[in-house]
Design an enzyme around this catalytic site. Structure first.
Site, PDB file in Angstrom:
ATOM      1  N   SER A 164     -10.493  -4.513   4.668  1.00  0.00           N
ATOM      2  CA  SER A 164      -9.198  -3.857   4.859  1.00  0.00           C
ATOM      3  C   SER A 164      -8.730  -3.978   6.301  1.00  0.00           C
ATOM      4  CB  SER A 164      -9.289  -2.383   4.459  1.00  0.00           C
ATOM      5  OG  SER A 164      -9.560  -2.236   3.079  1.00  0.00           O
TER       6      SER A 164
ATOM      7  N   ARG B  24      -6.768   2.561  12.075  1.00  0.00           N
ATOM      8  CA  ARG B  24      -7.342   3.499  11.111  1.00  0.00           C
ATOM      9  C   ARG B  24      -6.247   4.317  10.434  1.00  0.00           C
ATOM     10  NH1 ARG B  24     -11.943   4.658   9.156  1.00  0.00           N
ATOM     11  NH2 ARG B  24     -12.940   3.197  10.592  1.00  0.00           N
TER      12      ARG B  24
ATOM     13  N   HIS C  42      -4.836   2.055   7.922  1.00  0.00           N
ATOM     14  CA  HIS C  42      -5.809   1.941   6.828  1.00  0.00           C
ATOM     15  C   HIS C  42      -5.720   3.154   5.904  1.00  0.00           C
ATOM     16  CE1 HIS C  42      -9.977   2.588   5.190  1.00  0.00           C
ATOM     17  NE2 HIS C  42      -9.810   1.321   4.870  1.00  0.00           N
TER      18      HIS C  42
END
Length: 213
Positions: A14, A37, A40
């Site tokens: 990812s 992050r 994500h």
């Protein structure tokens, strides 16, 4: 498609996709891990532009976490999303006062939100405190009021509430100010974003010190 992929491999792949889709964009040291992050967590690339960082905030925040800072959230959802195992390695803790009966009773008596009252309760905590606000703009507003009155001195304010009423304005209170901040400008945010930012900071410390999550 591979339904047998391990979680660590899914995360690794990812992040590789995120890096590719960012098209070679670069960010200041420490900020890239946080931005990626958050993307994500949300699958929303707008955060590459919406997240705003005060000077040296990542260094200040990671040092406080390394020394056992307390994290205060405005929702139990954000609290649940923080990696408390990693946080505990450094002697830190995460707390949320929103469900406390005393907070609810006082908020009702005064005619204000539980989020605002919970920030007042957090002001009684000793040591370094980081605030991770992902839902309630009234929490940010009360934090700003208390900081202006020198009733509280946060190590970091993560201001990422989501919504429409007072959300944009409450975030802007901190931008350019003296309190270290990571703010998601605009209407976007959420408890999951607040937790993701905290975790990104924690994982940076772990990576530098050679630990596995």
């Amino acid at each position: 498609m591979n339904p047998t992929m391990k979680p660590a491999d899914i995360e690794k792949n990812s992040f590789a996709i995120i890096t590719k889709e960012l098209g070679g964009r670069t960010f200041p040291e420490g900020q890239e891990d946080i931005i990626k992050r958050v993307i994500h967590t949300s699958a929303d690339f707008d955060y590459a532009d919406n997240l705003v960082f005060s000077p040296d905030v990542v260094q200040k925040a990671t040092e406080a976490l390394r020394q056992g800072a307390t994290i205060v959230t405005d929702t139990n959802m954000a609290l649940a999303g923080i990696n408390k195992t990693v946080l505990g390695k450094f002697g830190g803790q995460a707390v949320c006062f929103m469900a406390e009966k005393q907070v609810a009773d006082e908020a009702k008596k005064r005619g204000i939100t539980r989020a605002a009252v919970s920030m007042e309760y957090a002001a009684k905590l000793e040591g370094a405190v980081i605030f991770a606000i992902g839902n309630a703009p009234t929490a940010l507003i009360r934090l700003h009021e208390m900081a202006a009155a020198r009733e509280i001195s946060p190590v970091l304010v993560i201001g990422v509430p989501v919504g429409f009423v007072n959300v944009v304005e409450s975030k802007e209170l901190f931008i350019g100010g003296d309190i270290p901040y990571i703010i998601a400008r605009g209407r976007k945010g959420g408890s999951n974003i607040a937790a993701a930012i905290v975790n990104a900071l924690l994982y940076q410390i772990y990576a530098r010190e050679g630990f596995e999550k």
